[in-house]
Design a protein around this motif. Structure first.
Motif, PDB file in Angstrom:
ATOM      1  N   ALA A   1      21.235  36.224  32.196  1.00  0.00           N
ATOM      2  CA  ALA A   1      20.051  37.056  31.989  1.00  0.00           C
ATOM      3  C   ALA A   1      18.803  36.327  32.479  1.00  0.00           C
ATOM      4  CB  ALA A   1      19.913  37.408  30.513  1.00  0.00           C
ATOM      5  N   GLY A   2      17.958  37.042  33.206  1.00  0.00           N
ATOM      6  CA  GLY A   2      16.706  36.472  33.698  1.00  0.00           C
ATOM      7  C   GLY A   2      16.785  35.877  35.082  1.00  0.00           C
ATOM      8  N   THR A   3      17.977  35.793  35.655  1.00  0.00           N
ATOM      9  CA  THR A   3      18.105  35.222  36.996  1.00  0.00           C
ATOM     10  C   THR A   3      17.935  36.315  38.054  1.00  0.00           C
ATOM     11  OG1 THR A   3      20.514  35.477  36.913  1.00  0.00           O
ATOM     12  CG2 THR A   3      19.606  33.366  36.217  1.00  0.00           C
TER      13      THR A   3
ATOM     14  N   GLN B   1      18.325  43.265  43.722  1.00  0.00           N
ATOM     15  CA  GLN B   1      19.099  42.250  44.445  1.00  0.00           C
ATOM     16  C   GLN B   1      20.578  42.611  44.477  1.00  0.00           C
ATOM     17  OE1 GLN B   1      18.007  38.304  43.334  1.00  0.00           O
ATOM     18  NE2 GLN B   1      19.699  37.323  44.403  1.00  0.00           N
ATOM     19  N   GLY B   2      21.002  43.360  43.494  1.00  0.00           N
ATOM     20  CA  GLY B   2      22.363  43.885  43.504  1.00  0.00           C
ATOM     21  C   GLY B   2      23.328  43.132  42.612  1.00  0.00           C
ATOM     22  N   TYR B   3      24.490  43.735  42.457  1.00  0.00           N
ATOM     23  CA  TYR B   3      25.622  43.138  41.739  1.00  0.00           C
ATOM     24  C   TYR B   3      25.201  42.614  40.367  1.00  0.00           C
ATOM     25  CZ  TYR B   3      27.896  43.831  46.191  1.00  0.00           C
ATOM     26  OH  TYR B   3      28.386  44.412  47.327  1.00  0.00           O
ATOM     27  N   ASP B   4      25.582  41.376  40.035  1.00  0.00           N
ATOM     28  CA  ASP B   4      25.365  40.873  38.679  1.00  0.00           C
ATOM     29  C   ASP B   4      23.891  40.666  38.356  1.00  0.00           C
ATOM     30  OD1 ASP B   4      25.426  38.882  40.612  1.00  0.00           O
ATOM     31  OD2 ASP B   4      26.490  37.426  39.376  1.00  0.00           O
TER      32      ASP B   4
ATOM     33  N   PHE C   1      19.495  43.040  34.815  1.00  0.00           N
ATOM     34  CA  PHE C   1      18.217  43.746  34.647  1.00  0.00           C
ATOM     35  C   PHE C   1      18.444  45.093  33.973  1.00  0.00           C
ATOM     36  CE2 PHE C   1      14.947  46.627  36.565  1.00  0.00           C
ATOM     37  CZ  PHE C   1      13.864  46.152  35.829  1.00  0.00           C
ATOM     38  N   LEU C   2      19.504  45.792  34.357  1.00  0.00           N
ATOM     39  CA  LEU C   2      19.837  47.061  33.714  1.00  0.00           C
ATOM     40  C   LEU C   2      20.162  46.845  32.233  1.00  0.00           C
ATOM     41  CD1 LEU C   2      22.064  48.685  36.496  1.00  0.00           C
ATOM     42  CD2 LEU C   2      19.711  49.295  35.900  1.00  0.00           C
ATOM     43  N   GLU C   3      20.831  45.740  31.949  1.00  0.00           N
ATOM     44  CA  GLU C   3      21.132  45.395  30.557  1.00  0.00           C
ATOM     45  C   GLU C   3      19.834  45.233  29.763  1.00  0.00           C
ATOM     46  OE1 GLU C   3      23.981  42.101  28.459  1.00  0.00           O
ATOM     47  OE2 GLU C   3      22.473  41.356  29.873  1.00  0.00           O
ATOM     48  N   TYR C   4      18.854  44.580  30.354  1.00  0.00           N
ATOM     49  CA  TYR C   4      17.549  44.393  29.714  1.00  0.00           C
ATOM     50  C   TYR C   4      16.885  45.741  29.435  1.00  0.00           C
ATOM     51  CZ  TYR C   4      12.492  43.465  29.602  1.00  0.00           C
ATOM     52  OH  TYR C   4      11.149  43.446  29.284  1.00  0.00           O
ATOM     53  N   CYS C   5      16.887  46.621  30.419  1.00  0.00           N
ATOM     54  CA  CYS C   5      16.292  47.955  30.243  1.00  0.00           C
ATOM     55  C   CYS C   5      17.025  48.734  29.152  1.00  0.00           C
ATOM     56  CB  CYS C   5      16.322  48.725  31.563  1.00  0.00           C
ATOM     57  SG  CYS C   5      15.253  48.046  32.860  1.00  0.00           S
ATOM     58  N   GLU C   6      18.327  48.582  29.111  1.00  0.00           N
ATOM     59  CA  GLU C   6      19.136  49.251  28.091  1.00  0.00           C
ATOM     60  C   GLU C   6      18.780  48.746  26.695  1.00  0.00           C
ATOM     61  OE1 GLU C   6      22.098  51.902  26.649  1.00  0.00           O
ATOM     62  OE2 GLU C   6      21.355  51.703  28.718  1.00  0.00           O
TER      63      GLU C   6
ATOM     64  N   GLN D   1       6.209  45.846  36.886  1.00  0.00           N
ATOM     65  CA  GLN D   1       5.859  45.370  35.551  1.00  0.00           C
ATOM     66  C   GLN D   1       7.121  45.079  34.732  1.00  0.00           C
ATOM     67  OE1 GLN D   1       3.241  47.952  33.330  1.00  0.00           O
ATOM     68  NE2 GLN D   1       3.489  46.791  31.422  1.00  0.00           N
ATOM     69  N   LEU D   2       8.087  45.974  34.812  1.00  0.00           N
ATOM     70  CA  LEU D   2       9.349  45.765  34.091  1.00  0.00           C
ATOM     71  C   LEU D   2      10.023  44.481  34.541  1.00  0.00           C
ATOM     72  CD1 LEU D   2      10.966  49.319  33.977  1.00  0.00           C
ATOM     73  CD2 LEU D   2      10.456  47.871  31.999  1.00  0.00           C
ATOM     74  N   TRP D   3      10.060  44.281  35.847  1.00  0.00           N
ATOM     75  CA  TRP D   3      10.710  43.080  36.386  1.00  0.00           C
ATOM     76  C   TRP D   3       9.961  41.819  35.968  1.00  0.00           C
ATOM     77  CZ3 TRP D   3      15.174  41.508  38.122  1.00  0.00           C
ATOM     78  CH2 TRP D   3      15.260  40.316  38.826  1.00  0.00           C
TER      79      TRP D   3
END
Length: 223
Positions: free
Chosen positions: A158-160, A166-169, A174-179, A212-214
């Protein structure tokens, strides 16, 4: 293709109204990778997990009604002798490299299961009719790996990452964070990507623009 090199089994998905069927074919039985597939994985296991993963994807995407899903009637997995990517999905056909299976070091059955979580997501996900960034499409597929707990130790932390798409993991994290910020975000985003894509979807769902989210995501894990 010689008849003895083809093994085809079809399993219906119930209830019958959905009519999703699963096919698995080993086109590389005479190769070392194809032989290893037969010894360590097999067609019956492939068919079993194809159905299980299909259910799992619909559940993560919260597609409980047939009208919300892609009109997929038949999904095929082929074990084929080719060099290149470990697996490639074209439409509803997933091609897995026998050369990759041959050379993989470790628990091949586990790796294969992880691989199919990614590839079958491509079969069932929406992609904005081709408008969504490739990185997001691939990130959603790796998000399924993350949610299923079939992710390897080398999976991005997380955070990388350098970009949200950027794709893949990296994008999966990032999607996990938004979730975490909005439960059901990934499912809602996928539904809104049925016919088109715009970065404004993140504003609509999260109330903040992507930059901003990123930035906030990176700041959270800066330590």
């Amino acid at each position: 293709m010689k008849p003895q090199h083809l093994l085809l089994v079809v399993l219906p998905y119930l209830p019958a109204i959905l009519a999703v069927k699963y096919v698995a074919i080993n086109d590389a039985q005479s190769s070392p990778g194809g032989a290893r597939f037969e010894a360590e994985i097999g067609i019956p296991y492939t068919l079993e997990i194809m159905k299980d993963i299909n259910y799992f994807i619909w559940d993560i995407f919260q597609q409980y009604n047939e009208s919300e899903r892609k009109a997929v009637e038949l999904v095929k997995v082929f074990i084929q002798q080719y060099d290149g990517a470990e697996a490639i999905t074209y439409g509803e056909n997933v091609n897995v490299s026998a050369l990759y299976l041959q050379g993989y070091q470790g628990n091949l059955k586990w790796e294969y299961t992880s691989l199919l979580h990614h590839e079958l997501t491509h079969v069932f996900q929406w992609n904005g009719e081709g408008q969504a960034p490739v990185g997001l499409v691939e990130g959603m597929a790796d998000y399924m790996i993350l949610k299923s707990n079939y992710y390897p130790p080398a999976f991005a932390k997380a955070g990388t990452g350098d970009r949200w798409d950027q794709g893949y993991d990296f994008t999966a994290r990032f999607l996990e964070y938004c979730e975490e910020l909005r439960s059901g975000f990934v499912a809602e985003l996928n539904k809104k990507m049925r016919h088109s894509f715009s970065e404004d979807l993140f504003v609509e769902l999260m109330g903040k623009p992507l930059p901003q989210l990123w930035a906030e995501y990176k700041a959270k894990y800066a330590h």
